[in-house]
Structures are given as structure tokens and as C-alpha cells.
Design an enzyme around this catalytic site. Structure first.
Site, PDB file in Angstrom:
ATOM      1  N   ASP A 150      -2.026   4.243  -3.905  1.00  0.00           N
ATOM      2  CA  ASP A 150      -2.210   3.678  -4.656  1.00  0.00           C
ATOM      3  C   ASP A 150      -2.245   3.519  -6.021  1.00  0.00           C
ATOM      4  O   ASP A 150      -2.169   2.769  -7.207  1.00  0.00           O
ATOM      5  CB  ASP A 150      -3.625   3.868  -4.609  1.00  0.00           C
ATOM      6  CG  ASP A 150      -4.992   3.210  -3.087  1.00  0.00           C
ATOM      7  OD1 ASP A 150      -3.830   2.106  -2.728  1.00  0.00           O
ATOM      8  OD2 ASP A 150      -5.673   3.424  -3.216  1.00  0.00           O
TER       9      ASP A 150
ATOM     10  N   GLU B 103       0.818  -5.538  -2.254  1.00  0.00           N
ATOM     11  CA  GLU B 103       2.157  -4.570  -2.969  1.00  0.00           C
ATOM     12  C   GLU B 103       2.724  -6.522  -3.589  1.00  0.00           C
ATOM     13  O   GLU B 103       3.550  -5.994  -3.905  1.00  0.00           O
ATOM     14  CB  GLU B 103       2.997  -3.425  -3.053  1.00  0.00           C
ATOM     15  CG  GLU B 103       2.924  -3.780  -0.937  1.00  0.00           C
ATOM     16  CD  GLU B 103       4.255  -4.881  -0.496  1.00  0.00           C
ATOM     17  OE1 GLU B 103       3.885  -6.135  -0.373  1.00  0.00           O
ATOM     18  OE2 GLU B 103       5.045  -4.214  -0.722  1.00  0.00           O
TER      19      GLU B 103
END
Ligand code: GH3
Ligand code: MG
Length: 318
Positions: free
Chosen positions: A208, A235
């Protein structure tokens, strides 16, 4: 842990204005300096107060300072409060600024007209300080909640960049604008390389943090050419490049790629690259072709996968 971080990034406004980190900005508009003075004194501890004694000056200040609330006198020479309100509601920069009309007592029709024009409340003269304070306070709190909700709805909670909903709205508008004005438009799709390995090696929390740094690097790089970067999902990020043709889009995409590389974030030993990198695919709207937005997306996506196949950490355009 991730949840705690998301909550601190976007906190709901505290109901007590005094606890706000950013004090609200209030604009007081009245052609009578004594009224301005009284209102400014009554509201002084709420935040930063500015004032105008004419409609024209009020519009100028509203555009420039974008206050959280405007207290607007109805009866003013030259430009009255209604006209100021209509003008504010017609302009993008001032449309969402709440207006409270200040009217003389007993003018019910005027009050109704003000609300119809988009004002959210009214205050009658002569003022009662506690009533003015109560009405202003409740409108400021509501404004802050609206700002908070629109932030939550349009900003990605993890990375702080615009989210997918925001992106979808922007690309639709950019597409229509480019067709209407026959202006070029490009899109870059950006995907982190070997990100699964990063997560597997360092854990989801570190993953993260990596995503957040990549988002920050892309956003900062895109600011140099007014690109709009959003988290498209997982992502993957996307950047809207308005007024940008295929050649310039390729140069800008390269700047985005290089900005992530320059972060020099150490990748997982199992990943194919030693540092965290991204692959980028771009596509430009072809004004000659009868293309849809979906077609442009498809081409950018194909180019992104071509960049992956070519070894990653590169840009494929066209
Ligand atoms: P490639 O170079 O081909 O893009 O490989 P990759 O490993 O990046 O792609 P893959 O699609 O196999 O894996 C993407 C990974 O991204 C898997 C998923 O767990 C991770 N991911 C997606 N969203 C998040 C997120 O919000 N946080 C974290 N930590 N990981 C995420
Ligand atoms: Mg990936």
C-alpha cells in the site's frame, strides 16, 4: 492498519468550527459600512472574514478567494444582491459557494426569490447576533460536510489521487471537448511492474505504501504538463493528456515512467526489476477515424500489454 491510515487521511469534519485546522473563509457584502462592521465583529471568531461594499467587488473576491460562505445584502446600488447571486451561480469557480441573503425584515417575497436563485438561507435586518451566529455556524458545518463527502466520493482513499469515478467523469468531458473543439486528446495507462512479488515479499501494508508513493510521483510529474492522474484500479493508474497529440503524449508518458524509476524504491528480490518501475501504454484520439472513447482505451490497453511483453519499464505509444 490500512483502515486507520485511510481514516486519518480523510477525517470527517469536527462539528465544532474552533477545532478545524483550516478556519473557514466568510465574505460579507453590504454597501453600508456599518452593517459590514457589525457582521464582521459578530463573526470574527469563526474564521477569516473579508468584506466588499459593492456587488462588483463581491464577485471579484468570490472568484479569487473562493470563500466557504457569502453573506449577501440584497439592496445595493448599481449591482444588487440578486444579480451577484445569479452571476455567482453562473460561474464554475463560484457556483458551489453557499450564499445567505441579508434582507430587511418583512420582505417575504424577496426571501422566497433569494432562495429560488440558489441562496441557502436568509438573515433579516436588524441583526440578532445569536441568530446570525447560529445560522452561519450551521451553514459552515454543512459546507464542510459537503466538501468532505465530495472528497470521499472522488478521491482514492489509499493514495490520495483522484479515483476511478472522478477519472470516468473527466475522460468523458475531455472526450466531448476534444471532439467539439477538434483538439487532440491522449490517454496513458500505467501499471506497476511485478507488483504481486512486491506484496508477496514485503506484505500488503508495504505494498500500500509503495502504491501511494508511485501515485505521488505520477501526480507530481503530471503537474508539469497539467496531466490528470487517477488511480484506475488496483496497481493501475491512468493519465488524461488534454490537447496532447500522439508524439507529445509519448514524451509525457516517458516523463511519468522516469518519475517512478527516479524514486528508486527497492523491489522484491523475486521481481524481474531491482527497483519499482511502471509500464505505460498510450493512445491518442484519431480525429480522422470514427473512433469511440472505448476504442482509444482499447488501444492504450493493448500498448500497455505490449510494453509488458517487451520487458516492462517502458512506454509503448500509438
Ligand atoms: P505485471 O508486471 O505483469 O503487471 O505483474 P504484476 O505482478 O504487477 O500484476 P498482477 O496483476 O499479477 O498483480 C497485481 C497485484 O497488485 C496483485 C494485487 O494483490 C496487487 N494489488 C492490487 N491492488 C492493491 C492494493 O490496493 N494494495 C496492495 N498492497 N496491493 C494491491
Ligand atoms: Mg502490474
Amino acid at each position: 492498519m490500512d483502515q486507520t491510515r485511510q481514516m486519518t487521511a480523510m477525517q470527517a469534519p469536527h462539528p465544532d468550527i474552533a477545532a478545524w485546522e483550516q478556519p473557514p473563509k466568510i465574505l460579507v457584502v453590504d454597501d453600508e459600512p456599518l452593517n459590514v462592521q457589525v457582521l464582521c465583529e459578530v463573526l470574527a471568531d469563526f474564521g477569516q472574514i473579508s468584506f466588499a461594499t459593492s456587488g462588483a467587488k463581491a464577485l471579484e473576491l468570490a472568484e479569487r478567494e473562493r470563500p466557504d460562505l457569502v453573506l449577501l445584502d440584497v439592496m445595493m446600488p448599481e449591482m444588487d444582491g440578486y444579480t451577484v447571486c445569479i452571476e455567482m451561480k453562473a460561474r464554475d469557480r463560484t457556483r458551489d459557494i453557499p450564499v445567505i441573503f441579508v434582507t430587511a425584515l418583512g420582505m417575504d417575497d424577496d426571501e422566497a426569490k433569494g432562495i429560488e436563485l440558489g441562496a441557502i438561507d436568509y438573515i433579516t435586518k436588524p441583526f440578532s447576533a445569536p441568530v446570525v451566529r447560529a445560522r452561519v455556524r450551521s451553514q459552515l458545518v454543512l459546507k464542510r460536510y459537503r466538501d468532505y463527502l465530495s472528497q470521499v466520493a472522488y478521491i482514492d482513499g489509499l493514495t490520495g489521487v483522484p479515483n476511478r469515478r472522478n477519472f470516468d467523469d473527466r475522460i468523458d468531458a475531455a472526450w466531448r471537448d476534444s471532439v467539439l473543439r477538434n483538439r487532440p486528446l491522449s490517454l496513458a495507462l500505467i501499471d506497476i511492474d511485478f507488483f504481486k512479488q512486491y506484496n508477496d515479499h514485503y506484505g500488503h501494508g508495504a505494498g500500500d505504501e509503495c502504491l501511494t508513493r508511485v501515485a505521488g510521483a505520477l501526480k507530481t510529474a503530471a503537474q508539469a504538463f497539467s496531466g490528470f492522474v487517477a488511480r484506475y484500479g488496483g496497481e493501475e493508474f491512468a493519465c488524461i493528456l488534454e490537447g496532447t497529440d500522439e508524439v507529445v503524449a509519448a514524451e509525457r508518458a516517458e516523463k511519468l515512467r522516469a518519475a517512478v524509476e527516479a524514486q528508486a524504491m527497492v523491489h522484491a528480490p523475486t521481481a524481474g526489476n531491482s527497483i519499482v518501475t511502471v509500464s505505460v501504454g498510450t493512445a491518442a484520439r484519431n480525429p480522422q477515424a470514427d473512433e469511440t472513447l472505448r476504442d482509444m482505451f482499447q488501444r492504450a490497453d493493448n500498448n500497455l500489454y505490449a510494453a509488458k511483453r517487451l520487458g516492462r519499464n517502458c512506454v509503448i505509444s500509438g
